[in-house]
Design an enzyme around this catalytic site. Structure first.
Site, mmCIF file in Angstrom:
data_model
loop_
_atom_site.group_PDB
_atom_site.id
_atom_site.type_symbol
_atom_site.label_atom_id
_atom_site.label_comp_id
_atom_site.label_asym_id
_atom_site.label_seq_id
_atom_site.Cartn_x
_atom_site.Cartn_y
_atom_site.Cartn_z
ATOM 1 N N GLU A 1 59.267 39.576 -72.100
ATOM 2 C CA GLU A 1 59.155 40.497 -73.247
ATOM 3 C C GLU A 1 57.734 41.028 -73.237
ATOM 4 O O GLU A 1 56.810 40.341 -73.685
ATOM 5 C CB GLU A 1 59.439 39.741 -74.557
ATOM 6 C CG GLU A 1 60.769 39.020 -74.610
ATOM 7 C CD GLU A 1 61.946 39.977 -74.766
ATOM 8 O OE1 GLU A 1 61.720 41.168 -75.009
ATOM 9 O OE2 GLU A 1 63.087 39.510 -74.630
ATOM 10 N N CYS B 1 54.085 45.104 -80.232
ATOM 11 C CA CYS B 1 54.671 45.634 -78.996
ATOM 12 C C CYS B 1 55.554 46.830 -79.293
ATOM 13 O O CYS B 1 55.609 47.781 -78.527
ATOM 14 C CB CYS B 1 55.456 44.545 -78.289
ATOM 15 S SG CYS B 1 56.697 43.783 -79.340
#
Ligand code: NAD
Length: 499
Positions: A232, A266
């Site tokens: 991720e 993110c």
């Protein structure tokens, strides 16, 4: 500071909050061995018992939320909203897996190649010990978001939180012990990058949330060891504004997306493409709302932007602003440090006249920068949205929900929202993850649990066609049966092996 220790600092006050061990590879190895020994008993519990343990853990975390939020805020400098969001999002995800894990893990019966003659079932087996490497921007949520499904699936878990913010994960794991999850089944090893690298050397499955550079290193080592790796990684999320929007809704939502956690997300909004017809009005409203943002380290949900956590990222934001301005961009608002509030406060910056030669439109920004680019129409917006190495999340703003959904499907990323930002990760049923430089694999939803198991297929043949002395897998009788099946299943779909 003692040898082999890491100091954890409060980024607003500069105070040392704690010292934690900088664990050596030997200590990591021992933690994984303890986890491996404990995993057998944990996996032997039935799926419901493990799910109930996850439920108890979720309830205990919720009861302890004030203390947890305090720890999160102390080590990150984030505002109260940011800390509360971490708690709420994780709470929903724990509830989801506590409820659905037994169902997702239930063995699945499928139709065999030769129905009636054979039965087939798919069971699920945990990998063993799952290693989780997490970053500092959401030190609580991202240390635990994958731990919950990994545990529910019957794995033991060893978490290596960021060296900058290890305290939230340590506190959350203490809550797991309080509700009876065995100490060796979930552990935290503290340390820096070398500790993380050691974890990859010993576990049976690794899950890393971090930068693309770290993801590559972890993937390489996981490839050598042939263990599954979930990656991720970073993002550069676009937000598209179409001509039919409510300008106030779109401008304020764009700010939410770009300034949550001071932009250190993110999935933060990092590039805004606005169609020509509403561009000027949108930019005017964006600047107006940006001027109203409340910054600071005070308490309460009325503080919109807190401190940044990491000076390296603040410097990178300033370098991106300088690069953009040098190439012709204008800063309409913000972009200045606020030393009166603390050493790492940066005003959200609205940039216009930007283009894709600028770093701010191509490189990940981990801070509150809001570059806005004028585009002719939706098609041009999609072209720019897909121009880049990352593919994590994105957003489209329009009143025409059908068109929004159609355009959302054209953005090459793991998830896209229409008329919202950052709600994907907060929706437990939705898989979340990236493509390209944003990584591999999906968390949340059934996908986020099935990544922590291997399917184990069992075929049972009733033996009706077995003949003693038959020395080939394919005798003429079986060949005739295959040919008959090939024709028959066109007419009788039931004869087809099922999904
Ligand atoms: P980072 O890559 O510097 O560190 C992440 C973690 O990896 C830390 O625990 C670190 O100690 C560890 N690490 C560093 N080198 C390692 C190595 N060689 N082997 C194993 N582990 C190692 O990232 P960061 O600065 O902590 O976090 C910010 C990054 O994380 C940003 O790029 C952001 O986009 C990304 N991120 C992604 C998601 C997502 O869900 N996709 C979520 C949050 C943050």
């Amino acid at each position: 500071m003692g040898q082999g220790e890491i100091e954890v600092m409060n980024p607003v006050s500069g105070d040392v909050l704690a010292r934690v061990p900088d664990s050596t590879p030997e200590q990591v190895c021992m933690a994984v061995e303890r986890a491996r020994s404990a995993q057998a008993a944990w996996t032997a519990l039935d799926d419901k018992a493990r799910a109930q343990a996850v439920r108890r853990w979720g309830d205990e975390l919720w009861r302890s939320r004030d203390a947890l939020m305090n720890t999160i805020r102390q080590e990150t400098g984030k505002n109260e909203t940011g800390a509360l969001l971490e708690v709420i999002v994780l709470d929903n995800i724990l509830d989801y897996y506590a409820h659905y894990a037994p169902k997702i893990l239930r063995p699945k019966t499928r139709r065999a190649l030769f129905p009636v003659l054979q039965r087939v079932r798919v069971y699920y087996r945990p990998h063993g010990v799952v290693g989780i490497i997490s970053p500092w921007n959401y030190p609580y949520l991202l240390a635990l978001i994958d731990a919950a499904p990994a545990l529910a699936a019957g794995n033991a878990v060893v978490i290596k939180p960021s060296e900058i913010t290890p305290l939230s994960a340590l506190a959350a794991v203490e809550a797991a012990y309080r509700v009876g999850i065995p100490r060796d089944v979930i552990q935290v090893v503290t340390g820096g990058g070398a500790t993380g690298a050691a974890l990859v050397d010993y576990v049976d499955c690794i899950e890393v949330t971090g930068s693309t550079a770290t993801g590559r290193k972890v993937a390489q080592r996981a490839g050598e060891r042939l263990i599954p790796a979930g990656l991720e990684l970073g993002g550069k999320d676009p937000l598209i504004v179409l001509e039919d929007v409510d300008i106030d809704v779109a401008a304020s939502a764009a700010l939410q997306g770009a300034t949550e956690n001071a932009g250190q997300v993110c999935i933060s909004t990092e590039r805004i493409y606005v169609v020509d017809a509403v561009y000027d009005r949108f930019v005017a409203r964006l600047v107006d709302y940006a001027q109203r943002l409340v910054m600071g380290s005070g308490n309460g949900l009325g503080v919109h932007v807190g401190s940044m956590t990491n000076e390296r990222e603040l410097l990178r934001c300033e370098a991106q602003i300088a690069d953009a301005v040098e190439k012709g961009a204008r800063v309409l608002f913000g972009g200045k440090r606020r030393p009166d509030l603390g050493p790492l406060f940066l005003e959200p910056a609205v940039l216009v006249d930007v283009n894709h030669t600028m770093e701010v439109m191509r490189e990940e920004t981990f801070g509150p920068l809001i570059p806005v680019m004028r585009v002719k129409d939706a098609e041009e917006a999609i072209r720019w949205a897909n121009d880049g190495a990352y593919g994590l999340s994105g957003a489209v703003f329009t009143r025409d929900l059908k068109r929004g959904e159609r355009l959302a499907r054209q953005i090459a990323s793991g998830d896209v929202s229409v008329n919202r930002t950052q709600f994907g990760i907060a929706t437990p049923s939705l898989p979340m993850g990236g493509s390209g430089a944003s990584g591999l694999g999906r968390r949340n939803g059934p996908e986020g649990l099935l990544r922590f198991v291997q399917s184990h297929a069992v075929l049972i043949d009733r033996g009706w066609l077995n003949r003693p002395g038959l020395l080939t897998l394919l005798d003429p009788g079986l060949y005739r049966a295959f040919k008959a099946l090939r024709v028959l299943r066109r007419w009788i779909p039931w004869l087809r092996a099922s999904v």
